[in-house]
Write an enzyme that holds these catalytic residues in place. Sequence first.
Site, PDB file in Angstrom:
ATOM      1  N   SER A 176       0.826  -1.099   0.098  1.00 38.87           N
ATOM      2  CA  SER A 176      -0.077   0.055  -0.133  1.00 38.87           C
ATOM      3  C   SER A 176       0.911   1.287  -0.060  1.00 38.87           C
ATOM      4  CB  SER A 176      -0.973   0.007   1.058  1.00 38.87           C
ATOM      5  OG  SER A 176      -0.323  -0.290   2.364  1.00 38.87           O
ATOM      6  N   HIS A 204      -5.175  -3.098  -2.770  1.00 38.74           N
ATOM      7  CA  HIS A 204      -4.738  -2.168  -3.988  1.00 38.74           C
ATOM      8  C   HIS A 204      -4.617  -2.884  -5.304  1.00 38.74           C
ATOM      9  CE1 HIS A 204      -4.360   1.220  -1.181  1.00 38.74           C
ATOM     10  NE2 HIS A 204      -3.674   0.371  -0.301  1.00 38.74           N
ATOM     11  N   LYS A 235     -11.864   0.770  -2.119  1.00 36.57           N
ATOM     12  CA  LYS A 235     -10.980   1.473  -2.888  1.00 36.57           C
ATOM     13  C   LYS A 235     -11.347   1.516  -4.341  1.00 36.57           C
ATOM     14  CE  LYS A 235      -7.412   0.990   0.572  1.00 36.57           C
ATOM     15  NZ  LYS A 235      -6.599   0.241   1.659  1.00 36.57           N
TER      16      LYS A 235
HETATM   17  C1  LIG Z   1      -6.761   0.016   2.932  1.00 27.56           C
HETATM   18  C2  LIG Z   1      -6.052  -1.119   3.317  1.00 27.56           C
HETATM   19  C3  LIG Z   1      -7.051  -2.171   4.044  1.00 27.56           C
HETATM   20  C4  LIG Z   1      -8.122  -1.896   4.807  1.00 27.56           C
HETATM   21  O1  LIG Z   1      -9.238  -1.876   4.227  1.00 27.56           O
HETATM   22  P1  LIG Z   1     -10.503  -1.193   4.631  1.00 27.56           P
HETATM   23  O2  LIG Z   1     -11.741  -1.584   3.778  1.00 27.56           O
HETATM   24  O3  LIG Z   1     -10.197   0.453   4.253  1.00 27.56           O
HETATM   25  O4  LIG Z   1     -10.621  -1.138   6.100  1.00 27.56           O
HETATM   26  C5  LIG Z   1      -6.187  -3.403   4.002  1.00 27.56           C
HETATM   27  N1  LIG Z   1      -5.188  -3.770   3.572  1.00 27.56           N
HETATM   28  C6  LIG Z   1      -4.422  -2.821   2.787  1.00 27.56           C
HETATM   29  C7  LIG Z   1      -3.152  -3.319   2.029  1.00 27.56           C
HETATM   30  C8  LIG Z   1      -5.032  -1.508   2.569  1.00 27.56           C
HETATM   31  O5  LIG Z   1      -4.314  -0.605   1.734  1.00 27.56           O
END
Ligand SMILES: *Cc1c(COP(=O)(O)O)cnc(C)c1O
Length: 402
Positions: A176, A204, A235
């Site tokens: 991330s 991602h 996302k």
């Molecule tokens: C954003 C993110 C999460 C968390 O996901 P949410 O749905 O925002 O709680 C988990 N793992 C990674 C790698 C992320 O970037």
Amino acid sequence: MEDLERHLDELGDRGLLRRMRLVSGPQGPRVLLDGRPVLLLCSNNYLGLADHRRVREAAVDAARRWGVGAGASRLISGNMTIHRRLEEELAEFKGAERCVLFGSGYLANTGVVAALARPGGVVISDELNHASLVDGCRLAGAETLIYRHADLAHLERRLREAAGRASLIVTDGVFSMDGDVAPLGGIVELARRHGARVLVDEAHGTGAVGPDGRGAAAAAGVAEEVDVVVGTLGKALGSYGAYACCDETTARYLVNSARTLIFSTALPPPAVAAALAALAVVRAEPERVARLARNARLLREGLRAEGVDVAASGTQIVPLVVGSAGAATGASERALERGVFAQAIRPPTVPEGTSRLRLSVMASHTRSELRQAARAVAESLPPGKLSRPEAPLEGRAIAAAA
Ligand SMILES: *Cc1c(COP(=O)(O)O)cnc(C)c1O
């Protein structure tokens, strides 16, 4: 309260104090930030689906048909037809036998890792994994072993240390804060040899990388050999919530063991319907995923042409490591003055001394917006981050032609 204030003062002294900025209106490539129009370069709304017309309408329709809340956890009375439909669609998209929805990516990772990494077992985790995987390891009864980032040789040493115990390897698919991709082919191969399970977090990756946005595991051709693929709906899919794709037995196990699923209210119908509509858009318009990749390339080329030392990663996430927390916030403030919102990422999100601007592009950015962004960011970085003398002239020509 004095202790809390002292802690905040201390964070301030170290340049680590955080505050929330306020966005007015919907999430798009440009937003009003604290009242000022800016180009948004730090959103995970990669495909522009958070404010997509069909996705919004799906949420509105769902609120009319099913109401706004599920009213209970899935195991009590909160499991609704719309949840089932999204699970089926996601399983098909991911080529998995089953899919289980969770409240968020954070809840999915903590819940799934803690459920699978049981006492007496070992969980083996990449040192740059997302905080939610780290917290899953902390909650798990299993011992945690950390391996150096994307280092297969070190991972194998850890697997040897774990010999004879049930092992679970956990890794981000696309990291991330660095935007690089885990060596999933090698990880799966090692797991097979050592009898370990593999969990890949595609937060991602889903909707962003791989064939038609099916993720990093699909890109590496190992989707079917990964035991659990976790992804978020928050996302690229523009909504909220998360899922774990796995086989039938693992799914039944999670429903019986993952505490973040069992003891938390089911997702709200509008969020689920929005994710369903977003998934339909991704499947019908794979060119969005291609445009995201093109935009990532354009931003990198633009930055290089401005003399910025761009890291090797090839995804929609472009990290510009500047070092100290102060250098990162300074660069972020200067970029903001030039109309570009690029968030500074500091410890504990990233290791000490590697504070950075983490740029992320969206499919909905235009070429000229990306050019503007590259220039503004380059002008905002501390001087050491620029390698202008080496910037090849044809690099500028590429940017000008883009
Ligand atoms: C954003 C993110 C999460 C968390 O996901 P949410 O749905 O925002 O709680 C988990 N793992 C990674 C790698 C992320 O970037």
